[in-house]
Design a protein around this motif. Structure first.
Motif, PDB file in Angstrom:
ATOM      1  N   LEU A 119     -30.199  -1.832   5.557  1.00 20.11           N
ATOM      2  CA  LEU A 119     -29.259  -2.041   4.742  1.00 20.11           C
ATOM      3  C   LEU A 119     -27.939  -1.824   4.911  1.00 20.11           C
ATOM      4  CD1 LEU A 119     -27.834  -5.038   2.548  1.00 20.11           C
ATOM      5  CD2 LEU A 119     -28.817  -2.812   0.896  1.00 20.11           C
ATOM      6  N   TYR A 120     -27.010  -2.297   4.589  1.00 21.45           N
ATOM      7  CA  TYR A 120     -25.802  -1.296   5.429  1.00 21.45           C
ATOM      8  C   TYR A 120     -25.009  -1.719   4.124  1.00 21.45           C
ATOM      9  CZ  TYR A 120     -28.105  -1.114  10.062  1.00 21.45           C
ATOM     10  OH  TYR A 120     -28.847  -1.249  10.714  1.00 21.45           O
ATOM     11  N   LEU A 121     -23.890  -0.632   3.663  1.00 19.26           N
ATOM     12  CA  LEU A 121     -22.476  -0.587   2.769  1.00 19.26           C
ATOM     13  C   LEU A 121     -21.677   0.554   3.777  1.00 19.26           C
ATOM     14  CD1 LEU A 121     -22.949   1.939   0.672  1.00 19.26           C
ATOM     15  CD2 LEU A 121     -24.989   1.453  -0.214  1.00 19.26           C
ATOM     16  N   ALA A 122     -20.609   0.169   2.803  1.00 20.95           N
ATOM     17  CA  ALA A 122     -19.103   0.468   3.680  1.00 20.95           C
ATOM     18  C   ALA A 122     -18.764   1.232   2.155  1.00 20.95           C
ATOM     19  CB  ALA A 122     -18.294  -0.248   4.249  1.00 20.95           C
ATOM     20  N   THR A 123     -18.661   2.380   2.859  1.00 20.08           N
ATOM     21  CA  THR A 123     -18.052   3.344   0.804  1.00 20.08           C
ATOM     22  C   THR A 123     -17.646   4.114   1.357  1.00 20.08           C
ATOM     23  OG1 THR A 123     -18.655   3.576  -1.206  1.00 20.08           O
ATOM     24  CG2 THR A 123     -20.329   4.344   0.192  1.00 20.08           C
ATOM     25  N   ASN A 124     -16.594   5.001   0.189  1.00 19.28           N
ATOM     26  CA  ASN A 124     -15.748   6.549   0.096  1.00 19.28           C
ATOM     27  C   ASN A 124     -16.702   6.971  -0.937  1.00 19.28           C
ATOM     28  OD1 ASN A 124     -15.199   6.575   2.872  1.00 19.28           O
ATOM     29  ND2 ASN A 124     -13.579   5.083   2.199  1.00 19.28           N
ATOM     30  N   HIS A 125     -17.193   6.274  -1.865  1.00 22.69           N
ATOM     31  CA  HIS A 125     -18.127   6.842  -2.957  1.00 22.69           C
ATOM     32  C   HIS A 125     -19.538   8.179  -2.436  1.00 22.69           C
ATOM     33  CE1 HIS A 125     -16.462   5.052  -5.890  1.00 22.69           C
ATOM     34  NE2 HIS A 125     -16.637   4.136  -5.279  1.00 22.69           N
ATOM     35  N   LEU A 126     -19.083   9.293  -1.781  1.00 20.76           N
ATOM     36  CA  LEU A 126     -19.831  10.229  -1.865  1.00 20.76           C
ATOM     37  C   LEU A 126     -21.019  10.542  -3.037  1.00 20.76           C
ATOM     38  CD1 LEU A 126     -17.359  13.647  -0.065  1.00 20.76           C
ATOM     39  CD2 LEU A 126     -18.751  10.930   0.909  1.00 20.76           C
ATOM     40  N   GLY A 127     -22.071  10.706  -2.802  1.00 17.12           N
ATOM     41  CA  GLY A 127     -23.069  11.396  -3.112  1.00 17.12           C
ATOM     42  C   GLY A 127     -23.889   9.991  -4.434  1.00 17.12           C
ATOM     43  N   PHE A 128     -23.036   8.950  -3.601  1.00 14.74           N
ATOM     44  CA  PHE A 128     -23.440   7.764  -5.111  1.00 14.74           C
ATOM     45  C   PHE A 128     -24.352   7.304  -5.177  1.00 14.74           C
ATOM     46  CE2 PHE A 128     -23.187   3.378  -7.137  1.00 14.74           C
ATOM     47  CZ  PHE A 128     -23.754   4.130  -8.688  1.00 14.74           C
ATOM     48  N   TYR A 129     -24.169   6.554  -3.628  1.00 12.83           N
ATOM     49  CA  TYR A 129     -25.384   5.940  -3.018  1.00 12.83           C
ATOM     50  C   TYR A 129     -26.492   6.552  -2.015  1.00 12.83           C
ATOM     51  CZ  TYR A 129     -22.760   2.077  -4.138  1.00 12.83           C
ATOM     52  OH  TYR A 129     -21.727   1.171  -4.258  1.00 12.83           O
ATOM     53  N   GLU A 130     -26.124   7.678  -1.768  1.00 13.69           N
ATOM     54  CA  GLU A 130     -27.518   8.874  -1.194  1.00 13.69           C
ATOM     55  C   GLU A 130     -28.667   9.034  -2.908  1.00 13.69           C
ATOM     56  OE1 GLU A 130     -23.602   9.807   0.298  1.00 13.69           O
ATOM     57  OE2 GLU A 130     -24.701   9.163  -1.581  1.00 13.69           O
ATOM     58  N   LYS A 131     -28.552   8.739  -3.978  1.00 16.39           N
ATOM     59  CA  LYS A 131     -29.273   8.507  -4.787  1.00 16.39           C
ATOM     60  C   LYS A 131     -29.782   7.957  -5.143  1.00 16.39           C
ATOM     61  CE  LYS A 131     -25.845   9.616  -8.234  1.00 16.39           C
ATOM     62  NZ  LYS A 131     -24.872   9.429  -9.335  1.00 16.39           N
ATOM     63  N   TYR A 132     -29.833   6.262  -4.323  1.00 11.97           N
ATOM     64  CA  TYR A 132     -31.029   5.392  -4.074  1.00 11.97           C
ATOM     65  C   TYR A 132     -31.393   5.432  -2.967  1.00 11.97           C
ATOM     66  CZ  TYR A 132     -28.202   4.799  -8.284  1.00 11.97           C
ATOM     67  OH  TYR A 132     -27.917   4.298  -9.863  1.00 11.97           O
ATOM     68  N   GLY A 133     -31.524   6.503  -1.933  1.00 12.61           N
ATOM     69  CA  GLY A 133     -31.990   6.284  -0.593  1.00 12.61           C
ATOM     70  C   GLY A 133     -30.760   5.935  -0.089  1.00 12.61           C
ATOM     71  N   PHE A 134     -29.837   5.408   0.048  1.00 10.32           N
ATOM     72  CA  PHE A 134     -29.252   5.415   1.745  1.00 10.32           C
ATOM     73  C   PHE A 134     -28.417   6.716   1.764  1.00 10.32           C
ATOM     74  CE2 PHE A 134     -28.313   1.227  -1.160  1.00 10.32           C
ATOM     75  CZ  PHE A 134     -28.457   1.029   0.182  1.00 10.32           C
ATOM     76  N   SER A 135     -28.439   6.368   3.573  1.00  8.79           N
ATOM     77  CA  SER A 135     -27.969   7.458   4.618  1.00  8.79           C
ATOM     78  C   SER A 135     -26.533   7.597   4.802  1.00  8.79           C
ATOM     79  CB  SER A 135     -28.998   8.503   5.101  1.00  8.79           C
ATOM     80  OG  SER A 135     -29.013   7.638   5.943  1.00  8.79           O
ATOM     81  N   TYR A 136     -26.516   8.562   5.608  1.00  5.68           N
ATOM     82  CA  TYR A 136     -24.398   8.212   6.420  1.00  5.68           C
ATOM     83  C   TYR A 136     -25.503   7.857   7.562  1.00  5.68           C
ATOM     84  CZ  TYR A 136     -20.404   9.358   8.795  1.00  5.68           C
ATOM     85  OH  TYR A 136     -18.991   9.025   9.093  1.00  5.68           O
ATOM     86  N   LEU A 137     -24.040   7.024   8.155  1.00  4.42           N
ATOM     87  CA  LEU A 137     -24.457   6.259   9.380  1.00  4.42           C
ATOM     88  C   LEU A 137     -23.869   6.901  10.681  1.00  4.42           C
ATOM     89  CD1 LEU A 137     -26.528   5.040  11.412  1.00  4.42           C
ATOM     90  CD2 LEU A 137     -24.840   3.041  11.182  1.00  4.42           C
ATOM     91  N   ALA A 138     -22.071   6.241  10.120  1.00  7.53           N
ATOM     92  CA  ALA A 138     -20.890   6.498  10.837  1.00  7.53           C
ATOM     93  C   ALA A 138     -19.776   5.875   9.529  1.00  7.53           C
ATOM     94  CB  ALA A 138     -21.316   5.668  11.973  1.00  7.53           C
TER      95      ALA A 138
END
Length: 156
Positions: A119-138
């Motif tokens: 599952l992907y998402l596009a955002t410039n919110h740093l630190g928020f989605y990482e708390k839910y297990g998302f990791s930076y891709l590109a």
């Protein structure tokens, strides 16, 4: 607090169509983009495809306190990736209770059910989605010249 909340999928509950459209327009649209949400949500009800999905987070008083979408592309250059979590929003009075996790988990569930492994998402919110297990891709790019960070999460 989470025990008293429910997630409504407009696909499964078409009687929420008008409320869903109005809420997404109020939170995400401008006068030029209102029709995008109206058209997409309306056609999601009869789509034979597994996407899109539009969700409302509702409390026990039937008040909408958040929303999210699951779509095939978030207007970003990486059209080789899908599905995308989009338009995640929690009302300010309800923030700080990790309610976003409910909408994220529902999007992950429906993505897995449709056979997706990421599952992907596009955002410039740093630190928020990482708390839910998302990791930076590109980095990804929008047609209007802006860019955004792209994140992913495995559904395995």
């Amino acid at each position: 607090m989470k025990d008293k909340l429910k997630i409504i999928s407009v696909r499964e509950n078409p009687e929420y169509q008008a409320k869903t459209i109005a809420y997404f327009q109020a939170k995400w649209a401008n006068p030029q983009s209102e029709r995008v949400y109206q058209d997409c949500i309306t056609h999601s009800l009869t789509s034979q495809n597994c996407l899109p999905h539009w969700y409302l987070l509702i409390n026990d008083a039937e008040k909408i306190i958040g929303c999210a979408g699951l779509i095939s592309n978030d207007f970003i250059s990486r059209m080789d990736l899908w599905p995308w979590l989009c338009a995640l929003y929690i009302e300010p009075a309800y923030r700080g209770n990790r309610l976003s996790s409910l909408l994220i988990e529902r999007a992950k569930h429906d993505s897995r059910k449709a056979g997706f492994s990421q599952l992907y998402l596009a955002t410039n919110h740093l630190g928020f989605y990482e708390k839910y297990g998302f990791s930076y891709l590109a980095e990804g790019y929008y047609p209007w010249g802006e860019s955004s960070r792209i994140y992913q999460i495995s559904l395995q």
